[in-house]
Design a protein around this motif. Structure first.
Motif, PDB file in Angstrom:
ATOM      1  N   MET A 224       0.927  -1.646  -0.329  1.00 16.38           N
ATOM      2  CA  MET A 224       0.147  -0.116   0.265  1.00 16.38           C
ATOM      3  C   MET A 224       1.137   0.751   0.303  1.00 16.38           C
ATOM      4  O   MET A 224       1.595   1.384   1.216  1.00 16.38           O
ATOM      5  N   GLU A 225       0.841   1.928  -0.862  1.00 11.69           N
ATOM      6  CA  GLU A 225       1.199   3.515  -0.981  1.00 11.69           C
ATOM      7  C   GLU A 225       0.435   4.310  -0.026  1.00 11.69           C
ATOM      8  O   GLU A 225      -0.824   4.244   0.810  1.00 11.69           O
ATOM      9  N   TYR A 226       0.998   4.841   0.866  1.00 11.30           N
ATOM     10  CA  TYR A 226       1.115   6.001   1.166  1.00 11.30           C
ATOM     11  C   TYR A 226       1.520   7.540   1.362  1.00 11.30           C
ATOM     12  O   TYR A 226       2.487   7.712   0.391  1.00 11.30           O
ATOM     13  N   ARG A 227       0.248   8.362   1.736  1.00 14.80           N
ATOM     14  CA  ARG A 227       0.286   9.692   0.795  1.00 14.80           C
ATOM     15  C   ARG A 227       0.246  10.529   1.993  1.00 14.80           C
ATOM     16  O   ARG A 227      -0.230  10.534   2.650  1.00 14.80           O
ATOM     17  N   LEU A 228       0.324  12.185   1.574  1.00 12.87           N
ATOM     18  CA  LEU A 228      -0.169  13.003   2.999  1.00 12.87           C
ATOM     19  C   LEU A 228      -1.126  13.923   2.106  1.00 12.87           C
ATOM     20  O   LEU A 228      -1.335  13.584   1.016  1.00 12.87           O
ATOM     21  N   LEU A 229      -1.911  14.262   3.450  1.00 12.51           N
ATOM     22  CA  LEU A 229      -3.527  14.609   3.046  1.00 12.51           C
ATOM     23  C   LEU A 229      -3.297  16.531   2.940  1.00 12.51           C
ATOM     24  O   LEU A 229      -3.607  16.930   3.553  1.00 12.51           O
ATOM     25  N   GLY A 230      -3.468  16.176   1.242  1.00 11.03           N
ATOM     26  CA  GLY A 230      -3.746  17.526   1.147  1.00 11.03           C
ATOM     27  C   GLY A 230      -1.837  18.706   2.095  1.00 11.03           C
ATOM     28  O   GLY A 230      -1.296  17.110   1.380  1.00 11.03           O
ATOM     29  N   ARG A 231      -2.493  20.104   2.459  1.00  9.18           N
ATOM     30  CA  ARG A 231      -1.053  19.964   2.571  1.00  9.18           C
ATOM     31  C   ARG A 231      -0.387  19.846   4.052  1.00  9.18           C
ATOM     32  O   ARG A 231       0.297  20.879   4.697  1.00  9.18           O
ATOM     33  N   SER A 232      -1.923  19.258   5.064  1.00 12.59           N
ATOM     34  CA  SER A 232      -0.953  18.332   6.260  1.00 12.59           C
ATOM     35  C   SER A 232      -0.374  17.989   6.325  1.00 12.59           C
ATOM     36  O   SER A 232       0.291  17.437   4.881  1.00 12.59           O
ATOM     37  N   GLY A 233       0.488  17.705   7.596  1.00 12.18           N
ATOM     38  CA  GLY A 233       1.188  16.653   7.550  1.00 12.18           C
ATOM     39  C   GLY A 233       0.825  15.006   7.839  1.00 12.18           C
ATOM     40  O   GLY A 233       1.903  14.253   8.513  1.00 12.18           O
ATOM     41  N   CYS A 234      -0.219  14.916   7.447  1.00 11.78           N
ATOM     42  CA  CYS A 234      -0.679  13.278   8.009  1.00 11.78           C
ATOM     43  C   CYS A 234      -1.038  12.786   6.696  1.00 11.78           C
ATOM     44  O   CYS A 234      -1.657  12.775   6.136  1.00 11.78           O
ATOM     45  N   ALA A 235      -0.088  12.307   7.273  1.00  7.15           N
ATOM     46  CA  ALA A 235       0.149  10.751   5.713  1.00  7.15           C
ATOM     47  C   ALA A 235      -1.493   9.713   5.915  1.00  7.15           C
ATOM     48  O   ALA A 235      -1.463   8.934   7.013  1.00  7.15           O
ATOM     49  N   VAL A 236      -1.615   9.256   4.887  1.00  9.87           N
ATOM     50  CA  VAL A 236      -2.618   8.101   4.769  1.00  9.87           C
ATOM     51  C   VAL A 236      -2.618   7.236   3.746  1.00  9.87           C
ATOM     52  O   VAL A 236      -1.694   7.651   2.334  1.00  9.87           O
ATOM     53  N   SER A 237      -4.100   5.453   3.959  1.00  4.33           N
ATOM     54  CA  SER A 237      -3.492   4.915   2.297  1.00  4.33           C
ATOM     55  C   SER A 237      -3.996   5.393   1.611  1.00  4.33           C
ATOM     56  O   SER A 237      -4.557   6.327   1.786  1.00  4.33           O
ATOM     57  N   ALA A 238      -3.450   5.061   0.291  1.00  4.07           N
ATOM     58  CA  ALA A 238      -4.202   5.228  -0.927  1.00  4.07           C
ATOM     59  C   ALA A 238      -5.718   4.932  -1.847  1.00  4.07           C
ATOM     60  O   ALA A 238      -5.444   5.691  -2.168  1.00  4.07           O
ATOM     61  N   TYR A 239      -5.881   4.246  -0.318  1.00  2.90           N
ATOM     62  CA  TYR A 239      -7.481   3.591  -0.586  1.00  2.90           C
ATOM     63  C   TYR A 239      -7.502   3.709   0.372  1.00  2.90           C
ATOM     64  O   TYR A 239      -6.635   3.007   1.665  1.00  2.90           O
ATOM     65  N   ALA A 240      -8.697   4.134   0.722  1.00  6.06           N
ATOM     66  CA  ALA A 240      -9.573   4.657   1.836  1.00  6.06           C
ATOM     67  C   ALA A 240     -10.549   2.538   1.895  1.00  6.06           C
ATOM     68  O   ALA A 240     -11.203   2.792   1.076  1.00  6.06           O
ATOM     69  N   LEU A 241     -11.159   3.093   2.920  1.00  8.98           N
ATOM     70  CA  LEU A 241     -12.555   1.673   3.277  1.00  8.98           C
ATOM     71  C   LEU A 241     -13.491   3.113   3.509  1.00  8.98           C
ATOM     72  O   LEU A 241     -14.097   3.129   4.212  1.00  8.98           O
ATOM     73  N   GLY A 242     -14.694   3.091   2.445  1.00  9.11           N
ATOM     74  CA  GLY A 242     -15.931   3.241   2.642  1.00  9.11           C
ATOM     75  C   GLY A 242     -16.771   2.526   3.468  1.00  9.11           C
ATOM     76  O   GLY A 242     -16.905   0.917   3.199  1.00  9.11           O
ATOM     77  N   THR A 243     -17.698   3.299   4.416  1.00  9.73           N
ATOM     78  CA  THR A 243     -18.445   2.282   5.097  1.00  9.73           C
ATOM     79  C   THR A 243     -20.200   1.824   4.295  1.00  9.73           C
ATOM     80  O   THR A 243     -20.670   2.214   5.408  1.00  9.73           O
ATOM     81  N   MET A 244     -20.052   2.787   3.606  1.00  9.32           N
ATOM     82  CA  MET A 244     -21.624   3.317   3.363  1.00  9.32           C
ATOM     83  C   MET A 244     -22.337   2.422   3.545  1.00  9.32           C
ATOM     84  O   MET A 244     -23.462   2.359   3.422  1.00  9.32           O
ATOM     85  N   THR A 245     -22.038   0.911   3.297  1.00  6.65           N
ATOM     86  CA  THR A 245     -23.157  -0.481   3.326  1.00  6.65           C
ATOM     87  C   THR A 245     -22.870  -0.845   4.489  1.00  6.65           C
ATOM     88  O   THR A 245     -24.088  -1.801   4.734  1.00  6.65           O
TER      89      THR A 245
END
Length: 343
Positions: free
Chosen positions: A1-22
């Protein structure tokens, strides 16, 4: 899994997220837990929730899962939730007023079993509430420790720009991310929404990257869907309604190219479509939503796929955006609309 910054914040997140709508509606708790475990095992860190998903059931399921997992797993998770729409059919229980957002956030925290969330997003623009009131609430929530970052969802370009400008001018906590609908079948956001987000340094959390299931390759020309699929159960469902999409020749042109790239790569159409979104400029994370564990595992395989320049160019060319119902047409206008009873 690749990790990326959340916009200009310093928070790193996974390039794919799990949506929970279901969760809690189309996916039961046991399967939701299995999806969450599989997501974490494959390096996923960003969980996307909203108070309206399952009328609160999705957040409750996520909260129960968090409560039963080790601290090191919980600490890795970046929890996002949203408020604006009515989670319950109660008069006044909607909008982006300070009153409603505070109640929505408090209820979300209770369901999630958390003392804070990493991001709280305003789920859509509210024409009845002064923007200054909404932004002041988000700033208060950040300063009080209930929210780490503010975010926006389903805002148009001018709305994004105004929100960021007002927040910065008043010294308020500014949004760091935007959640737009974005896929090979819905690219109108490129006209104004994505440029506004890029100009303001907002990371993109892209929802419906498979176009409501169309980009999985399961629908065919002149063959109305049947069976246990979203459109098989309800062909007129939502923005992806079969007759609407099937009537547009570009839909089939896009699907043909997606299928060809997928066949050449030995991949699925869904994996190719997700990889295209993930490789677009400004994207922090792509939201995966699945009813079954098998669907999620197939989609997560896109995390290891890198499309070539030629493949990206072919897909980008055939899907060049034209006017469509979302986001500037009738469906987009309907979502942005809010009226009081009797008005």
């Amino acid at each position: 899994m690749e990790y990326r910054l959340l916009g200009r914040s310093g928070c790193a997140v996974s390039a794919y997220a799990l949506g929970t709508m279901t969760f809690g509606s189309e996916t039961d708790e046991a399967t939701s837990f299995a999806q969450l475990d599989a997501f974490v095992e494959r390096g996923g860190t960003l969980l996307d929730c909203a108070d309206v998903y399952g009328a609160g059931a999705a957040e409750t399921i996520v909260g129960r899962w968090l409560a039963r997992r080790p601290a090191d797993v919980v600490d890795r998770m970046v929890i996002v939730t949203k408020g604006r729409f009515p989670a319950t059919p109660v008069l006044g229980a909607e909008g982006s007023s300070r009153r409603h957002l505070r109640r929505a956030l408090d209820a979300s925290l209770r369901r999630l079993g958390r003392d804070h969330v990493d991001m709280f997003m305003v789920h859509s623009w509210d024409p009845l509430t002064p923007l200054e009131e909404t932004l002041a609430f988000l700033d208060d929530a950040v300063r009080s420790g209930l929210v780490v970052y503010p975010g926006l969802s389903n805002y148009l370009g001018w709305q994004v720009q105004k929100a960021v400008d007002v927040a910065r001018a008043r010294g308020l906590a500014a949004p760091v991310a935007l959640q737009p609908s974005y896929s090979l079948l819905v690219r109108e956001a490129e006209w104004e929404i994505l440029p506004a987000a890029a100009d303001s340094g907002l990371g993109l959390l892209c929802w419906s990257p498979l176009g409501g299931g169309w980009l999985t390759g399961k629908y065919r020309r002149d063959e109305r869907p049947v069976g246990a699929t979203r459109l098989g159960e309800d062909p007129s469902r939502g923005l992806e309604a079969y007759d609407r999409r099937a009537a547009d020749p570009q839909t089939w042109d896009v699907l043909d190219v997606v299928d060809k790239v997928a066949t050449d790569r030995g991949a699925t159409p869904a994996q190719v479509s997700l990889a295209w979104v993930a490789q677009r400029p400004g994207v922090s994370s792509v939201l995966l939503g699945a009813r079954t564990l098998e669907q999620l595992l197939e989609n997560l395989a896109a995390a290891t796929m890198i499309l070539s320049d030629d493949e990206m160019e072919r897909l980008t060319a055939v899907s060049a955006p034209r006017a469509a119902p979302w986001p500037y047409g009738e469906d987009g206008a309907e979502q942005r609309m809010r009226r009081l009873p009797g008005r």
